[in-house]
Design an enzyme around this catalytic site. Structure first.
Site, PDB file in Angstrom:
ATOM      1  CE  LYS A  22      -4.491  27.618  37.181  1.00 22.68           C
ATOM      2  NZ  LYS A  22      -4.509  26.793  35.963  1.00 22.68           N
ATOM      3  CG  ASN A  23      -0.496  26.068  36.192  1.00 26.41           C
ATOM      4  OD1 ASN A  23      -1.711  25.865  36.212  1.00 26.41           O
ATOM      5  ND2 ASN A  23       0.062  27.005  35.438  1.00 26.41           N
ATOM      6  CB  CYS A 118      -7.604  29.384  28.868  1.00 24.11           C
ATOM      7  SG  CYS A 118      -7.816  29.931  30.553  1.00 24.11           S
ATOM      8  NE  ARG A 401     -10.005  27.199  34.661  1.00 23.63           N
ATOM      9  CZ  ARG A 401      -9.271  27.262  33.559  1.00 23.63           C
ATOM     10  NH1 ARG A 401      -9.615  28.071  32.583  1.00 23.63           N
ATOM     11  NH2 ARG A 401      -8.207  26.510  33.414  1.00 23.63           N
TER      12      ARG A 401
HETATM   13  C1  UD1 Z   1       1.010  25.175  31.191  1.00 29.95           C
HETATM   14  C2  UD1 Z   1       0.247  25.949  32.244  1.00 29.95           C
HETATM   15  C3  UD1 Z   1      -0.248  27.274  31.671  1.00 29.95           C
HETATM   16  C4  UD1 Z   1       0.914  28.047  31.058  1.00 29.95           C
HETATM   17  C5  UD1 Z   1       1.694  27.188  30.084  1.00 29.95           C
HETATM   18  C6  UD1 Z   1       2.952  27.862  29.557  1.00 29.95           C
HETATM   19  C7  UD1 Z   1      -0.773  24.179  33.571  1.00 29.95           C
HETATM   20  C8  UD1 Z   1      -2.005  23.487  34.008  1.00 29.95           C
HETATM   21  N1  UD1 Z   1      -0.908  25.144  32.667  1.00 29.95           N
HETATM   22  O1  UD1 Z   1       0.092  24.896  30.149  1.00 29.95           O
HETATM   23  O2  UD1 Z   1      -0.835  28.020  32.729  1.00 29.95           O
HETATM   24  O3  UD1 Z   1       0.408  29.171  30.376  1.00 29.95           O
HETATM   25  O4  UD1 Z   1       2.107  25.961  30.717  1.00 29.95           O
HETATM   26  O5  UD1 Z   1       3.768  28.240  30.606  1.00 29.95           O
HETATM   27  O6  UD1 Z   1       0.307  23.903  34.058  1.00 29.95           O
HETATM   28  N2  UD1 Z   1       1.769  22.720  22.510  1.00 29.95           N
HETATM   29  C9  UD1 Z   1       1.642  21.964  21.348  1.00 29.95           C
HETATM   30  N3  UD1 Z   1       1.470  20.612  21.476  1.00 29.95           N
HETATM   31  C10 UD1 Z   1       1.426  20.000  22.683  1.00 29.95           C
HETATM   32  C11 UD1 Z   1       1.558  20.762  23.855  1.00 29.95           C
HETATM   33  C12 UD1 Z   1       1.743  22.128  23.733  1.00 29.95           C
HETATM   34  O7  UD1 Z   1       1.680  22.505  20.256  1.00 29.95           O
HETATM   35  O8  UD1 Z   1       1.254  18.776  22.725  1.00 29.95           O
HETATM   36  C13 UD1 Z   1       1.986  24.178  22.403  1.00 29.95           C
HETATM   37  C14 UD1 Z   1       0.886  24.994  23.084  1.00 29.95           C
HETATM   38  O9  UD1 Z   1      -0.209  25.190  22.197  1.00 29.95           O
HETATM   39  C15 UD1 Z   1       1.622  26.270  23.406  1.00 29.95           C
HETATM   40  C16 UD1 Z   1       3.034  25.783  23.745  1.00 29.95           C
HETATM   41  O10 UD1 Z   1       3.138  24.490  23.151  1.00 29.95           O
HETATM   42  O11 UD1 Z   1       1.686  27.113  22.291  1.00 29.95           O
HETATM   43  C17 UD1 Z   1       3.354  25.666  25.226  1.00 29.95           C
HETATM   44  O12 UD1 Z   1       2.321  24.971  25.867  1.00 29.95           O
HETATM   45  P1  UD1 Z   1       2.560  24.107  27.188  1.00 29.95           P
HETATM   46  O13 UD1 Z   1       3.861  24.500  27.806  1.00 29.95           O
HETATM   47  O14 UD1 Z   1       2.325  22.689  26.886  1.00 29.95           O
HETATM   48  O15 UD1 Z   1       1.386  24.648  28.100  1.00 29.95           O
HETATM   49  P2  UD1 Z   1       0.440  23.798  29.050  1.00 29.95           P
HETATM   50  O16 UD1 Z   1       1.195  22.697  29.685  1.00 29.95           O
HETATM   51  O17 UD1 Z   1      -0.822  23.507  28.358  1.00 29.95           O
END
Ligand code: UD1
Length: 422
Positions: A22-23, A118, A401
């Site tokens: 999915k991701n 989520c 999802r």
């Molecule tokens: C992706 C995955 C999700 C997984 C996560 C971590 C998808 C669609 N989703 O989510 O399933 O749980 O990686 O492996 O691929 N953060 C910030 N600022 C930002 C971006 C992130 O503070 O601009 C923080 C987030 O709140 C979190 C951490 O960084 O605490 C890691 O998030 P991130 O790796 O970006 O997760 P996603 O890409 O949203």
């Protein structure tokens, strides 16, 4: 709203085919916006998040055809007539922010609503926005929307150093950099297999990328990208989830398409808990070595560490382990919402900040429980399979999802599970 009824089960035996990730698919699909030529994804998962991304891309002017029962997505973006990603679609899932990079890179402007997703923490998108700013974009936040413009209509290459690892921000920066003028270096980049898959696909489209899978990715911007056909990498989270079935219920399950390189840290923890994982020619074969698993401590980390997306499922296993385990959640601040639901089933869990202490009990008991997010919902199903009696999991729309045909796949290895339509 549908719910799922699970009955406590004996050993599970058989094979489960693992879908495309999915991701990965959610970051590969927006890559279509970077080219006027067709991009075809094979091995796509059949999930509601993919349908939502389809809807989002179509709203921008892309053509997306789902073929072979959803396994193949044929996309083409020869015209992009709308550069605004509307709140009504974006609020359904966080991955929608991934259209911002491609739209900006292609046409130099975009308006994207701030995402939903989520409820597992604040999850801001500041790192995504900082990356675009480093590439010369001018950004403004107005009425819940990010208004982005690249002066002169084109992003420029830049050095982007993330203060901590973000999967989504790495993907967005990588997508955008392919068409930027000059060289971009992404430092402290995420190393997840989904990032590697994206880089491989973009290279098939003609992008010049080096270093994916390491923490420094270098992208030499090109003037245009072409078409490609690309198979989506195996879903390591669906894989890990189903690897837990024989760990929890006993028996032997072979996960088709599974590879050790996708789940190394997770398989190591299973081994320490007393679960054997063997790579075969067609996947990963999993069996429990003894009657009851041992307690193990788990810390979630960016890849190649233990994935946060398998923490809830691992907790379900450890609820019946011999001894006390500590799970530390280091990626998201609010990701133990499954714990009180597991406690309703007789689990002994004490949550304190980012730690959960789980003391294994002999047996869980079936109960009515509620799914709070995607991975939490499947952890309750796993717990239900390990419990005595019946468990009813409500709010299973979260499950749809991320897990395709979940009842069918579980019934295929002998689980007693059915969907109750509201
Ligand atoms: C992706 C995955 C999700 C997984 C996560 C971590 C998808 C669609 N989703 O989510 O399933 O749980 O990686 O492996 O691929 N953060 C910030 N600022 C930002 C971006 C992130 O503070 O601009 C923080 C987030 O709140 C979190 C951490 O960084 O605490 C890691 O998030 P991130 O790796 O970006 O997760 P996603 O890409 O949203």
């Amino acid at each position: 709203m549908d719910s799922i009824l699970v009955k406590g089960n004996g050993p599970l035996n058989g094979v489960i085919p693992i879908a495309g990730a999915k991701n990965a698919c959610l970051t590969l699909m927006p890559a279509t916006l970077l080219s006027e030529e067709p991009l075809t994804l094979t091995n796509a998962p059949r999930l509601s998040d993919i349908a939502t991304m389809t809807q989002l891309l179509q709203s921008l002017g892309a053509e997306v055809a789902s073929m072979q029962n959803g396994l193949v997505l044929a996309m083409s973006s020869h015209k992009v007539y709308n550069h605004t990603a509307d709140y009504e679609i974006v609020r359904k899932f966080r991955a929608s922010i991934l259209v911002l990079g491609p739209l900006l890179a292609r046409d130099g402007h975009a308006i994207v609503s701030l995402p939903g997703g989520c409820a597992i923490g604040a999850r801001p998108v500041d790192l995504h926005l900082k990356a675009f700013e480093a590439m010369g974009a001018e950004l403004e936040l107005r009425d819940g929307y990010v208004h982005a413009k690249a002066p002169g209509g084109r992003l420029r290459g830049a050095i982007i150093e993330f203060p901590f690892v973000s999967v989504g921000a790495t993907e967005n920066a990588l997508l955008a950099a392919t068409l930027a003028k000059g060289t971009t270096v992404i430092k402290n980049a995420a190393r997840e297999p989904e990032i590697v898959d994206l880089a491989v696909c973009l290279r098939r489209m003609g992008a010049q990328i080096d270093g994916e899978g390491t923490s420094t990715i270098t992208i030499q911007g090109v003037d245009r990208l072409g078409g490609a056909t690309h198979p989506v990498v195996t879903d390591r989270i669906e894989l890990g989830t189903y690897m837990l079935l024989p760990a929890i219920c006993g028996g032997e399950v072979e996960c088709l398409g599974g590879k050790m390189s996708l789940v190394g840290a997770f398989a190591e923890k299973l081994d320490a808990a007393g679960v054997s994982v063997v790579e075969t020619e067609r996947g990963l074969k999993v069996t429990r070595k003894n009657g009851r698993v041992n307690a193990v401590d788990v810390v979630t980390e960016p890849f190649p560490g233990f994935p946060t997306d398998l923490q809830a499922q691992m907790m379900a296993l450890l609820c019946t382990a011999d001894g006390t385990s500590v799970l530390e959640e280091k990626i998201f601040e609010n990701r133990f919402m499954h714990a009180p639901e597991l406690v309703r089933m007789g689990a002994k869990i004490d949550v304190h900040g980012g730690h959960a202490t789980v003391t294994g009990v002999e047996k869980l008991r079936g109960a009515r429980v509620m799914a709070t997010d995607l991975r939490a919902s499947v952890s309750l199903i796993l717990a239900g399979l390990a419990a005595e009696g019946e468990t009813v999991v409500s709010r299973v729309y979260h499950l749809d999802r991320g897990y395709e045909r979940v009842e069918e796949k579980l019934r295929g290895v002998g689980a007693q599970i059915e969907r109750i339509s509201a």
